[in-house]
Design a protein around this motif. Structure first.
Motif, PDB file in Angstrom:
ATOM      1  N   SER A  93     -26.835  21.380  73.453  1.00 29.46           N
ATOM      2  CA  SER A  93     -25.128  20.581  73.922  1.00 29.46           C
ATOM      3  C   SER A  93     -23.899  21.081  73.820  1.00 29.46           C
ATOM      4  CB  SER A  93     -24.887  19.457  72.663  1.00 29.46           C
ATOM      5  OG  SER A  93     -25.087  20.145  71.442  1.00 29.46           O
ATOM      6  N   ILE A  97     -21.491  20.472  77.733  1.00 28.76           N
ATOM      7  CA  ILE A  97     -20.211  20.704  77.902  1.00 28.76           C
ATOM      8  C   ILE A  97     -19.417  21.665  78.665  1.00 28.76           C
ATOM      9  CG2 ILE A  97     -18.406  20.914  75.597  1.00 28.76           C
ATOM     10  CD1 ILE A  97     -19.981  17.988  75.339  1.00 28.76           C
ATOM     11  N   TRP A  98     -20.198  22.652  78.169  1.00 28.08           N
ATOM     12  CA  TRP A  98     -19.036  23.955  78.685  1.00 28.08           C
ATOM     13  C   TRP A  98     -19.799  24.053  80.810  1.00 28.08           C
ATOM     14  CZ3 TRP A  98     -19.016  23.872  73.561  1.00 28.08           C
ATOM     15  CH2 TRP A  98     -17.714  23.991  73.161  1.00 28.08           C
ATOM     16  N   HIS A 171     -11.681  20.153  69.097  1.00 25.78           N
ATOM     17  CA  HIS A 171     -12.140  20.360  71.031  1.00 25.78           C
ATOM     18  C   HIS A 171     -11.340  18.396  71.432  1.00 25.78           C
ATOM     19  CE1 HIS A 171     -13.757  20.186  74.568  1.00 25.78           C
ATOM     20  NE2 HIS A 171     -14.934  19.056  74.340  1.00 25.78           N
ATOM     21  N   SER A 173     -11.682  16.368  74.870  1.00 26.18           N
ATOM     22  CA  SER A 173     -12.180  15.955  76.238  1.00 26.18           C
ATOM     23  C   SER A 173     -10.762  16.276  77.074  1.00 26.18           C
ATOM     24  CB  SER A 173     -12.707  14.010  76.724  1.00 26.18           C
ATOM     25  OG  SER A 173     -13.769  14.719  75.431  1.00 26.18           O
ATOM     26  N   ASP A 178     -14.049  13.223  81.279  1.00 24.72           N
ATOM     27  CA  ASP A 178     -14.711  14.351  80.513  1.00 24.72           C
ATOM     28  C   ASP A 178     -15.287  13.316  79.372  1.00 24.72           C
ATOM     29  OD1 ASP A 178     -14.255  17.046  82.187  1.00 24.72           O
ATOM     30  OD2 ASP A 178     -11.989  16.340  81.254  1.00 24.72           O
ATOM     31  N   GLU A 182     -18.915  14.337  78.451  1.00 26.48           N
ATOM     32  CA  GLU A 182     -19.318  14.232  77.142  1.00 26.48           C
ATOM     33  C   GLU A 182     -19.974  13.056  76.221  1.00 26.48           C
ATOM     34  OE1 GLU A 182     -15.942  16.764  75.329  1.00 26.48           O
ATOM     35  OE2 GLU A 182     -15.981  17.433  77.480  1.00 26.48           O
TER      36      GLU A 182
END
Length: 318
Positions: A93, A97-98, A171, A173, A178, A182
């Motif tokens: 994960s 995400i990145w 963090h 979105s 996003d 996500e």
């Protein structure tokens, strides 16, 4: 290879201000699966997304006792909680995400983020702000830079005092596309349906979120002082001048760090291991997140963050 309309039609313009992102996400499995869920679970797929933002409280927020302050900041800025859910990052994960930013990340950064984000539970919050043209973009623009030197009073990250670039507690979105993608990275289909049901029902659940945050915080034990200087001073006191050659080398390196010198994290990490010096996990995280070199010297991310785009470009939801 260029991804274009031969592979899929771009996602709707209102979901992202980035043409590159709209085309990339059109062939992204995480996005597509969740977008199917959104179309099925929400009566009007686009309109609810303009008032929704999502935020993750990371392990450092709980270890450093910043979770409650974060929730209060959100409430004071008009963000209601519609859903809260405990989850834990894993290496898949994290990379999901990145995925479109870590093409320029150093290997050391990836290892450090793995250690940080897998240090305990995180909490995912679904937020509503009906007074914003687009709640996710507004929150992303209000959170401030991950780098402390670039934050200013009023920025979310300034107000909750994250100590360094990686220990920034939250963090978010960047925009609706996003949020959708996500959600697909973090959660399976059943979990996504529950989240989308909360968005559809539109019932504020602040007290439930507050209780969850308190329970997760208790699971972290005693509060962690995230101060880098404290960790370095403690290690120097523990070592003294060093009784072995490896320990003497480490003592000299720590003295240089304490006086403001810059030492790459992999160098200090190796010296700690060679000196046989065991340190608590969070002290190690504090050292590594402070000293790690984040990005390679050349190149740019496949997809830039929202902060690189002027707010005047944001299209309105209609």
């Amino acid at each position: 290879m260029k991804i274009d309309e031969r592979h899929a039609q771009p996602i709707p313009d209102v979901l992202s201000i980035s043409p590159d992102k709209r085309q990339l996400y059109a062939v992204d499995t995480y996005f597509n699966e969740t977008w199917e869920d959104v179309q099925r679970e929400l009566p009007d797929q686009l309109q609810p997304m303009d008032r929704i933002a999502t935020l993750v409280l990371k392990p450092d927020a709980f270890a450093g006792r910043a979770a409650e302050a974060s929730l209060n900041w959100l409430a004071s800025h008009g963000y209601d909680v519609l859903h809260s859910r405990k989850f834990r990052f894993n290496r898949f994960s994290i990379r999901g995400i990145w995925e479109y930013q870590w093409n320029i990340a150093t290997r050391a950064r990836k290892d450090v983020v793995d250690d940080l984000l897998q240090a305990g539970d995180s909490v995912y919050l679904v937020l509503r702000n009906g007074n914003s043209a687009c709640a996710s973009r507004e929150l992303a623009s209000m959170k401030g830079s991950s780098a402390p030197s670039k934050r200013k009073p009023g920025d979310f990250r300034f107000d909750i005092s994250g100590p360094n670039t990686l220990l920034n507690f939250i963090h978010t979105s960047d925009e609706p596309a996003d949020i959708i993608r996500e959600m697909g990275v973090f959660f399976n289909a059943d979990e996504r349906r529950e989240i989308l049901s909360s968005i559809r029902e539109d019932v504020v659940q602040f007290s439930e979120a507050q209780e969850l945050l308190q329970n997760v915080e208790r699971s972290y034990g005693d509060v962690v002082d995230l101060d880098f200087g404290r960790v370095v001073r403690g290690l120097r006191d523990q070592l003294g001048s060093g009784s072995t050659a490896a320990q003497s080398t480490l003592a000299s390196t720590l003295a240089e760090v304490q006086s403001g010198g810059t030492i790459p994290w992999p160098v200090l990490d190796l010296q700690l291991r060679e000196a046989g010096l065991g340190i608590p996990r969070w002290d190690r995280i504090i050292l590594s997140t402070t000293l790690v070199n984040m990005d390679t010297p050349e190149g740019e991310p496949v997809v830039n963050g929202l902060s690189t785009s002027p707010r005047t470009e944001f299209p309105a939801f209609t």
